[in-house]
Design a protein around this motif. Structure first.
Motif, short mmCIF file in Angstrom:
data_model
loop_
_atom_site.label_atom_id
_atom_site.label_comp_id
_atom_site.label_asym_id
_atom_site.label_seq_id
_atom_site.Cartn_x
_atom_site.Cartn_y
_atom_site.Cartn_z
N ASN A 13 0.30 1.05 -6.96
CA ASN A 13 0.86 0.25 -5.86
C ASN A 13 -0.24 -0.47 -5.08
OD1 ASN A 13 3.34 1.22 -6.60
ND2 ASN A 13 3.67 2.46 -4.78
N LEU A 14 -1.32 0.25 -4.80
CA LEU A 14 -2.43 -0.35 -4.06
C LEU A 14 -3.02 -1.53 -4.84
CD1 LEU A 14 -4.42 -0.08 -1.60
CD2 LEU A 14 -5.83 1.35 -3.10
N GLY A 15 -3.27 -1.31 -6.14
CA GLY A 15 -3.85 -2.36 -6.96
C GLY A 15 -2.92 -3.54 -7.15
N LEU A 16 -1.64 -3.27 -7.41
CA LEU A 16 -0.68 -4.37 -7.57
C LEU A 16 -0.58 -5.20 -6.30
CD1 LEU A 16 2.28 -2.71 -9.53
CD2 LEU A 16 0.80 -4.56 -10.32
N GLY A 17 -0.53 -4.53 -5.16
CA GLY A 17 -0.45 -5.26 -3.90
C GLY A 17 -1.66 -6.15 -3.68
N PHE A 18 -2.84 -5.60 -4.00
CA PHE A 18 -4.07 -6.37 -3.80
C PHE A 18 -4.09 -7.61 -4.69
CE2 PHE A 18 -8.40 -7.54 -4.80
CZ PHE A 18 -9.01 -7.55 -3.55
N VAL A 19 -3.82 -7.43 -5.98
CA VAL A 19 -3.86 -8.56 -6.91
C VAL A 19 -2.79 -9.59 -6.56
CG1 VAL A 19 -3.50 -9.23 -9.33
CG2 VAL A 19 -4.85 -7.20 -8.77
N TRP A 39 0.80 2.59 0.50
CA TRP A 39 -0.19 2.07 -0.44
C TRP A 39 0.07 0.63 -0.85
CZ3 TRP A 39 -4.24 4.85 -0.12
CH2 TRP A 39 -4.14 6.22 0.13
N LEU A 40 1.31 0.28 -1.12
CA LEU A 40 1.61 -1.11 -1.50
C LEU A 40 1.35 -2.04 -0.32
CD1 LEU A 40 2.67 -3.18 -3.50
CD2 LEU A 40 5.00 -2.65 -2.72
N SER A 41 1.78 -1.64 0.86
CA SER A 41 1.55 -2.45 2.05
C SER A 41 0.06 -2.68 2.30
CB SER A 41 2.19 -1.78 3.27
OG SER A 41 1.94 -2.52 4.45
N ILE A 42 -0.72 -1.61 2.17
CA ILE A 42 -2.17 -1.74 2.36
C ILE A 42 -2.75 -2.69 1.32
CG2 ILE A 42 -4.37 -0.52 2.24
CD1 ILE A 42 -2.92 1.93 3.43
N GLY A 43 -2.32 -2.56 0.06
CA GLY A 43 -2.82 -3.45 -0.98
C GLY A 43 -2.52 -4.91 -0.68
N LEU A 44 -1.29 -5.20 -0.27
CA LEU A 44 -0.92 -6.57 0.09
C LEU A 44 -1.77 -7.09 1.24
CD1 LEU A 44 2.96 -6.05 0.05
CD2 LEU A 44 1.68 -7.45 -1.60
N HIS A 45 -1.87 -6.28 2.27
CA HIS A 45 -2.62 -6.64 3.48
C HIS A 45 -4.09 -6.87 3.14
CE1 HIS A 45 -2.40 -5.71 8.09
NE2 HIS A 45 -3.05 -6.82 7.85
#
Length: 264
Positions: A73-79, A192-198
């Motif tokens: 989730n973290l990685g997907l959000g970041f990319v 985790w997804l929110s942090i990745g996006l942010h």
């Protein structure tokens, strides 16, 4: 024995004020980069203590509990967000918002990338823990998921008044971001997804704009701003929010008790 709702909300407000003031110390006190990083890193044990003190639990309960797929989730959000933020700047360049004259030296670029990655991770994660994890954990079982998204988005926008002059355009932009980050929490049950996006969006912004008006990785010449520039930024942010629903198909939900666990 659970506390009455009024007492819980009072403790929630006191804890939020403590954490919010702490995070905004750099707006009033000049700090070196190392001190700034230290202050933000120390936020996490402080949030853990405040969460336990206010009766909702530590960092795990505030949305940082590892679960199956948390790193995904973290990685997907970041990319996802970094790619769409980069596309936004490409569109602005193609439409004549700025000209590119070259790039900074490779050594400066590597330093900026490292600084942006670390600083923006801490900045993004602390904001998500405070505005989303902390508030949602306190208000789960009190407000519906839709009301939680609306409330945390409102707080996210208003909380930027510490360091952003809120106009209609900036408020709309922040509102779209707030909805996106809060929906990510509602969908996955963790931060985790929110942090990745942010994190992804903030890193690309810093690579574009730099820190302390020192410029990003490219040497740019800004052209006279046109009214449509803000419209492009808002449209690209709205597109990112819409595309988020496609991203949800590839994310993992938390199986553990998280911020959206219904309180008894």
């Amino acid at each position: 024995m659970s506390r009455p709702l009024g007492v819980r909300l009072l403790w929630m407000g006191v804890g939020f004020a403590v954490l919010d003031v702490y995070l905004n110390v750099p707006n009033f006190v000049q700090l070196s980069p190392v001190a700034w990083l230290g202050l933000y890193a120390a936020f996490f044990p402080l949030a853990h203590a405040v969460g336990r003190w206010t009766g909702v639990g530590g960092l795990g309960a505030l949305g940082l509990a590892p679960h199956r797929g948390w790193a995904r989730n973290l990685g997907l959000g970041f990319v996802f967000c970094s790619a769409l933020w980069a596309l936004k700047y490409v569109v602005l360049w193609a439409l004549g918002a700025f000209q590119i004259e070259g790039a900074r030296p490779a050594g400066e670029i590597s330093g900026l990338v490292l600084q942006a990655a670390l600083a923006m991770f801490l900045s993004s994660a602390t904001d998500d823990v405070l505005v989303r994890g902390y508030l949602v954990r306190h208000l789960s079982g009190v407000l519906s998921a839709g009301a939680l998204v609306a409330f945390t988005t409102f707080v996210y926008v208003i909380n930027h008044a510490w360091y952003v002059h809120l106009t209609l355009e900036s408020s709309l932009y922040l509102g779209l971001l707030g909805v996106m980050f809060s929906l990510a929490l509602v969908r996955t049950g963790s931060l985790w997804l929110s942090i990745g996006l942010h994190w992804g969006g903030n890193v690309v912004y810093r690579l574009y704009d730099g820190f302390d008006a020192q410029g990003g990785v490219l040497r740019r010449v800004m052209l006279p701003e046109a009214p449509w520039h803000e419209g492009v930024k808002l449209a690209m942010t709205a597109l990112t929010l819409a595309a988020l629903f496609l991203l949800f198909r590839f994310t993992e939900k938390s199986e553990r008790e998280g911020p959206l666990f219904a309180r008894g």
